[in-house]
Motif scaffolding. Structure first.
Motif, PDB file in Angstrom:
ATOM      1  N   ILE A 137       6.405  -5.182 -16.818  1.00  0.00           N
ATOM      2  CA  ILE A 137       5.739  -6.064 -15.870  1.00  0.00           C
ATOM      3  C   ILE A 137       6.051  -5.541 -14.476  1.00  0.00           C
ATOM      4  O   ILE A 137       7.194  -5.269 -14.151  1.00  0.00           O
ATOM      5  N   LYS A 138       5.021  -5.394 -13.668  1.00  0.00           N
ATOM      6  CA  LYS A 138       5.229  -4.930 -12.295  1.00  0.00           C
ATOM      7  C   LYS A 138       5.205  -6.137 -11.369  1.00  0.00           C
ATOM      8  O   LYS A 138       4.258  -6.921 -11.378  1.00  0.00           O
ATOM      9  N   ARG A 139       6.252  -6.281 -10.592  1.00  0.00           N
ATOM     10  CA  ARG A 139       6.309  -7.378  -9.620  1.00  0.00           C
ATOM     11  C   ARG A 139       5.612  -6.929  -8.345  1.00  0.00           C
ATOM     12  O   ARG A 139       5.895  -5.869  -7.816  1.00  0.00           O
ATOM     13  N   VAL A 140       4.718  -7.752  -7.861  1.00  0.00           N
ATOM     14  CA  VAL A 140       3.913  -7.385  -6.710  1.00  0.00           C
ATOM     15  C   VAL A 140       4.738  -7.421  -5.428  1.00  0.00           C
ATOM     16  O   VAL A 140       4.673  -6.511  -4.617  1.00  0.00           O
ATOM     17  N   GLY A 141       5.524  -8.447  -5.218  1.00  0.00           N
ATOM     18  CA  GLY A 141       6.333  -8.541  -4.001  1.00  0.00           C
ATOM     19  C   GLY A 141       5.470  -8.496  -2.757  1.00  0.00           C
ATOM     20  O   GLY A 141       4.499  -9.234  -2.639  1.00  0.00           O
ATOM     21  N   SER A 142       5.770  -7.596  -1.838  1.00  0.00           N
ATOM     22  CA  SER A 142       5.001  -7.482  -0.595  1.00  0.00           C
ATOM     23  C   SER A 142       3.663  -6.778  -0.824  1.00  0.00           C
ATOM     24  O   SER A 142       2.797  -6.805   0.035  1.00  0.00           O
ATOM     25  N   GLY A 143       3.507  -6.108  -1.953  1.00  0.00           N
ATOM     26  CA  GLY A 143       2.271  -5.393  -2.254  1.00  0.00           C
ATOM     27  C   GLY A 143       2.238  -3.979  -1.727  1.00  0.00           C
ATOM     28  O   GLY A 143       1.268  -3.250  -1.935  1.00  0.00           O
ATOM     29  N   SER A 144       3.300  -3.543  -1.063  1.00  0.00           N
ATOM     30  CA  SER A 144       3.289  -2.211  -0.455  1.00  0.00           C
ATOM     31  C   SER A 144       3.288  -1.086  -1.488  1.00  0.00           C
ATOM     32  O   SER A 144       2.870   0.019  -1.191  1.00  0.00           O
ATOM     33  N   SER A 145       3.730  -1.357  -2.726  1.00  0.00           N
ATOM     34  CA  SER A 145       3.737  -0.310  -3.755  1.00  0.00           C
ATOM     35  C   SER A 145       2.514  -0.390  -4.665  1.00  0.00           C
ATOM     36  O   SER A 145       2.389   0.380  -5.607  1.00  0.00           O
ATOM     37  N   ILE A 146       1.605  -1.312  -4.393  1.00  0.00           N
ATOM     38  CA  ILE A 146       0.402  -1.496  -5.207  1.00  0.00           C
ATOM     39  C   ILE A 146      -0.764  -0.757  -4.554  1.00  0.00           C
ATOM     40  O   ILE A 146      -0.985  -0.874  -3.359  1.00  0.00           O
ATOM     41  N   SER A 147      -1.487   0.003  -5.349  1.00  0.00           N
ATOM     42  CA  SER A 147      -2.693   0.659  -4.865  1.00  0.00           C
ATOM     43  C   SER A 147      -3.888   0.025  -5.555  1.00  0.00           C
ATOM     44  O   SER A 147      -4.138   0.262  -6.733  1.00  0.00           O
ATOM     45  N   VAL A 148      -4.612  -0.806  -4.817  1.00  0.00           N
ATOM     46  CA  VAL A 148      -5.755  -1.516  -5.380  1.00  0.00           C
ATOM     47  C   VAL A 148      -6.795  -0.546  -5.921  1.00  0.00           C
ATOM     48  O   VAL A 148      -7.412  -0.779  -6.949  1.00  0.00           O
ATOM     49  N   TRP A 149      -6.989   0.574  -5.244  1.00  0.00           N
ATOM     50  CA  TRP A 149      -8.049   1.499  -5.619  1.00  0.00           C
ATOM     51  C   TRP A 149      -7.642   2.469  -6.719  1.00  0.00           C
ATOM     52  O   TRP A 149      -8.490   2.962  -7.443  1.00  0.00           O
ATOM     53  N   ASP A 150      -6.366   2.785  -6.862  1.00  0.00           N
ATOM     54  CA  ASP A 150      -5.957   3.814  -7.812  1.00  0.00           C
ATOM     55  C   ASP A 150      -5.223   3.309  -9.046  1.00  0.00           C
ATOM     56  O   ASP A 150      -5.220   3.960 -10.072  1.00  0.00           O
ATOM     57  N   ASP A 151      -4.552   2.158  -8.977  1.00  0.00           N
ATOM     58  CA  ASP A 151      -3.804   1.651 -10.135  1.00  0.00           C
ATOM     59  C   ASP A 151      -4.762   1.151 -11.204  1.00  0.00           C
ATOM     60  O   ASP A 151      -5.779   0.531 -10.900  1.00  0.00           O
ATOM     61  N   PRO A 152      -4.456   1.417 -12.475  1.00  0.00           N
ATOM     62  CA  PRO A 152      -5.323   0.919 -13.554  1.00  0.00           C
ATOM     63  C   PRO A 152      -5.110  -0.589 -13.736  1.00  0.00           C
ATOM     64  O   PRO A 152      -4.008  -1.046 -14.019  1.00  0.00           O
TER      65      PRO A 152
END
Length: 91
Positions: free
Chosen positions: A50-65
């Protein structure tokens, strides 16, 4: 993964995944028994990860599956991204 500053983590990072994470598909030459065990457990860890979103700085909306598929695919389309900076958490 939970304690990246431990001696174990630092040794394995230096030897096997310098510029990646332990869950990335990494080819290594002459791997130890311990590393082979970690590699063989990756699919099970990824399945329950499970990936914790937190601030969202490590999430890539366009590239993450986002939608599970037989093979990972990105959220890229042929159109223009209205918010190209979503990858770095900036609107």
């Amino acid at each position: 993964m939970d304690n990246p500053e431990s001696l174990f983590s630092r040794v394995f990072k230096g030897r096997y995944y310098r510029n990646a994470t332990p869950l990335d598909p990494i080819k290594s030459y002459s791997p130890s028994y311990g590393w082979q065990s970690i590699v063989s457990a990756r699919p099970l860890v990824n399945k329950g990860l499970i990936k914790r979103v937190g601030s969202g700085s490590s999430i890539s909306v366009w590239d993450d599956p986002w939608i599970p598929a037989s093979r990972p695919r990105s959220a890229k389309g042929n159109g223009i991204h209205f918010y190209p900076h979503l990858a770095c958490g900036i609107l």
